[in-house]
Scaffold this motif. Structure first.
Motif, mmCIF file in Angstrom:
data_model
loop_
_atom_site.group_PDB
_atom_site.id
_atom_site.type_symbol
_atom_site.label_atom_id
_atom_site.label_comp_id
_atom_site.label_asym_id
_atom_site.label_seq_id
_atom_site.Cartn_x
_atom_site.Cartn_y
_atom_site.Cartn_z
ATOM 1 N N SER A 52 19.888 -0.876 -1.488
ATOM 2 C CA SER A 52 18.941 -1.421 -0.531
ATOM 3 C C SER A 52 18.587 -2.786 -1.114
ATOM 4 O O SER A 52 18.636 -2.953 -2.166
ATOM 5 C CB SER A 52 17.655 -0.438 -0.459
ATOM 6 N N GLU A 122 5.540 6.470 -2.210
ATOM 7 C CA GLU A 122 6.696 5.478 -1.547
ATOM 8 C C GLU A 122 5.655 4.440 -0.839
ATOM 9 O O GLU A 122 4.739 4.496 -0.261
ATOM 10 C CB GLU A 122 7.362 6.348 -0.468
ATOM 11 N N ILE A 124 5.916 1.839 1.715
ATOM 12 C CA ILE A 124 6.805 1.452 2.759
ATOM 13 C C ILE A 124 6.939 0.069 2.707
ATOM 14 O O ILE A 124 6.076 -0.841 2.992
ATOM 15 C CB ILE A 124 5.779 1.820 4.201
ATOM 16 N N ASN A 128 12.089 0.333 6.051
ATOM 17 C CA ASN A 128 12.311 1.594 5.951
ATOM 18 C C ASN A 128 12.091 2.316 7.418
ATOM 19 O O ASN A 128 11.120 1.720 8.083
ATOM 20 C CB ASN A 128 11.051 2.182 5.122
ATOM 21 N N GLU A 132 13.521 8.338 7.333
ATOM 22 C CA GLU A 132 14.057 7.831 5.983
ATOM 23 C C GLU A 132 12.814 8.381 5.140
ATOM 24 O O GLU A 132 13.170 9.353 4.129
ATOM 25 C CB GLU A 132 14.416 6.477 5.625
ATOM 26 N N ILE A 133 11.527 7.880 5.263
ATOM 27 C CA ILE A 133 10.524 8.220 4.697
ATOM 28 C C ILE A 133 10.036 9.727 4.599
ATOM 29 O O ILE A 133 9.793 10.603 3.785
ATOM 30 C CB ILE A 133 9.268 7.211 4.915
#
Length: 183
Positions: A52, A122, A124, A128, A132-133
């Motif tokens: 990423s 996480e 964000i 994103n 995915e989250i």
């Protein structure tokens, strides 16, 4: 890119997801060329590398602030940034995590966590996706997380408990002093 493990290595660990992920992760973290890249690294369930883009400074600032607050308000464990966790979908890295001494001790000598830390956070990023989250949240709970926190781009913190993984609550039961918004 195929798995970083040779076919012989794959056969040895194919029956054990955590052993496979640990073998892949051991190889990746030993690769000095890969370590020099600025991208964030995770793997998929086939041992393939997922890169990423590096996060913006605001993302790193949020990680630092969360780590600082967790360390101050919950000193009985360890705070880890970019925390690698073995999941059924490969090794995923929580932006910030907090674990008890017992989870930390069970991880000693391993290149990634095979049991998720109690708190997985996480932060964000604009890149994103919601799916995915949501997937990462599910994977962390499957590996034993007690809470997953999601921090929006604006700094709002949503706390998801293990008992009701789909509904955010007003505060953490593990670290009740943690604010609902960080700056």
């Amino acid at each position: 890119m195929s798995s970083v493990l040779e076919t012989v290595d794959q056969v040895v660990v194919q029956h054990d997801r955590d052993a496979f992920n640990l073998a892949v992760w051991d190889k990746l973290i030993a690769d000095s060329e890969l370590a020099a890249l600025p991208w964030r690294i995770e793997t998929d369930e086939h041992g393939q590398v997922i890169m990423s883009p590096p996060p913006a400074p605001a993302h790193g600032n949020s990680q630092s602030e969360i780590a600082r607050l967790l360390g101050n308000w919950n000193p009985g464990g360890k705070v880890i940034t970019e925390c690698p966790i073995s999941t059924r979908k490969g090794v995923k890295a929580a932006d910030v995590a907090w674990c008890s001494t017992s989870v930390w001790e069970a991880t000693e000598g391993k290149s990634c966590f095979v049991t998720a830390p109690e708190i997985c956070v996480e932060v964000i990023s604009p890149s994103n996706t919601a799916s995915e989250i949501a997937e990462k949240k599910t994977l962390y709970f499957e590996k034993g997380a007690k809470e997953v926190w999601l921090v929006s781009v604006g700094g709002e913190v949503s706390f998801y408990p293990e008992q009701d993984q789909e509904s955010a609550v007003f505060s953490s039961s593990i670290c009740p002093e943690f604010p609902a918004k960080i700056s």
